[in-house]
Design a protein around this motif. Sequence first.
Motif, PDB file in Angstrom:
ATOM      1  N   ILE A 103       0.835  -1.204   0.000  1.00 56.71           N
ATOM      2  CA  ILE A 103       0.000   0.000   0.000  1.00 56.71           C
ATOM      3  C   ILE A 103       0.866   1.249   0.000  1.00 56.71           C
ATOM      4  N   GLY A 104       1.985   1.207   0.683  1.00 54.58           N
ATOM      5  CA  GLY A 104       2.865   2.367   0.758  1.00 54.58           C
ATOM      6  C   GLY A 104       3.805   2.529  -0.420  1.00 54.58           C
ATOM      7  N   PHE A 105       3.768   1.598  -1.368  1.00 52.93           N
ATOM      8  CA  PHE A 105       4.732   1.595  -2.475  1.00 52.93           C
ATOM      9  C   PHE A 105       4.813   2.924  -3.221  1.00 52.93           C
ATOM     10  N   LYS A 109       7.137   9.736  -1.477  1.00 59.01           N
ATOM     11  CA  LYS A 109       7.401  11.182  -1.414  1.00 59.01           C
ATOM     12  C   LYS A 109       6.708  11.858  -0.239  1.00 59.01           C
ATOM     13  N   LEU A 110       5.786  11.164   0.398  1.00 66.53           N
ATOM     14  CA  LEU A 110       5.063  11.748   1.533  1.00 66.53           C
ATOM     15  C   LEU A 110       5.905  11.695   2.797  1.00 66.53           C
ATOM     16  N   PRO A 111       5.687  12.646   3.707  1.00 68.69           N
ATOM     17  CA  PRO A 111       6.347  12.550   5.012  1.00 68.69           C
ATOM     18  C   PRO A 111       5.918  11.258   5.715  1.00 68.69           C
ATOM     19  N   ARG A 112       6.804  10.704   6.498  1.00 74.15           N
ATOM     20  CA  ARG A 112       6.581   9.399   7.148  1.00 74.15           C
ATOM     21  C   ARG A 112       5.238   9.316   7.881  1.00 74.15           C
ATOM     22  N   GLU A 114       2.463  11.069   7.468  1.00 77.13           N
ATOM     23  CA  GLU A 114       1.336  11.094   6.531  1.00 77.13           C
ATOM     24  C   GLU A 114       1.225   9.767   5.788  1.00 77.13           C
ATOM     25  N   ARG A 115       2.365   9.214   5.408  1.00 71.60           N
ATOM     26  CA  ARG A 115       2.390   7.921   4.714  1.00 71.60           C
ATOM     27  C   ARG A 115       1.800   6.832   5.621  1.00 71.60           C
ATOM     28  N   ASP A 116       2.255   6.779   6.867  1.00 72.41           N
ATOM     29  CA  ASP A 116       1.758   5.762   7.800  1.00 72.41           C
ATOM     30  C   ASP A 116       0.262   5.911   8.040  1.00 72.41           C
ATOM     31  N   GLU A 117      -0.204   7.142   8.138  1.00 76.32           N
ATOM     32  CA  GLU A 117      -1.631   7.402   8.353  1.00 76.32           C
ATOM     33  C   GLU A 117      -2.451   6.932   7.156  1.00 76.32           C
ATOM     34  N   ARG A 118      -1.960   7.214   5.967  1.00 76.20           N
ATOM     35  CA  ARG A 118      -2.685   6.815   4.761  1.00 76.20           C
ATOM     36  C   ARG A 118      -2.696   5.295   4.613  1.00 76.20           C
ATOM     37  N   ILE A 119      -1.583   4.646   4.906  1.00 70.63           N
ATOM     38  CA  ILE A 119      -1.513   3.174   4.837  1.00 70.63           C
ATOM     39  C   ILE A 119      -2.524   2.573   5.811  1.00 70.63           C
ATOM     40  N   ALA A 120      -2.559   3.074   7.030  1.00 71.00           N
ATOM     41  CA  ALA A 120      -3.494   2.553   8.042  1.00 71.00           C
ATOM     42  C   ALA A 120      -4.943   2.757   7.610  1.00 71.00           C
ATOM     43  N   TYR A 121      -5.219   3.915   7.025  1.00 69.80           N
ATOM     44  CA  TYR A 121      -6.580   4.215   6.567  1.00 69.80           C
ATOM     45  C   TYR A 121      -7.044   3.190   5.531  1.00 69.80           C
ATOM     46  N   TYR A 122      -6.199   2.913   4.546  1.00 68.65           N
ATOM     47  CA  TYR A 122      -6.598   1.990   3.479  1.00 68.65           C
ATOM     48  C   TYR A 122      -6.590   0.534   3.933  1.00 68.65           C
TER      49      TYR A 122
END
Length: 176
Positions: A103-105, A109-112, A114-122
């Motif tokens: 999911i994080g692939f 480019k996102l800050p860590r 924000e990336r972790d939050e988006r991965i958790a959301y999906y």
Amino acid sequence: MPPTAAATKLSVDRVNMVFTRDGKSTPVLADINLTVHDGEFICLVGPSGCGKSTLLNTMAGFLSPTSGTIRIDNEPVTGPDARRIFVFQERGVFPWLTVQGNIGFGLFKLPRAERDERIAYYIKMVGLEGFEETYPNELSGGMKQRLEVARALAVNPDMLFLDEPFGALDSITRLI
């Protein structure tokens, strides 16, 4: 005051596709015309082998039509583009990455945070909580398909092409 018409997002104009193999030509698409406006959601429906996947592949830029034009945002489609994501009929998850890694692939480019939050959301959105560190070979077919959809959505694409994205899901999961 009447609402304004949405801008044309995708236009397919007189597209034809002929595959040639061993000197034999097989027409697959014949004079296809289609206009999709910004914000629209469309489905291509038809029997197996009628050219739905071929049309999707031409619109996404993986194949060039034999003739005709395809434009997105009024620009000719000349190849794949990072703004357009394709979820393939055959699963395309990366076997060497975990659920989180898949999911994080495209989010490097996102800050860590924000990336972790988006991965958790999906992960939550597609029902893969508890499988974050799991590799694809340990997932069921339906779970892999949900993972691929989550990976596609996570990058917030401008356009999403889905080729039978729910084919591996059971009927109850499709409704969720």
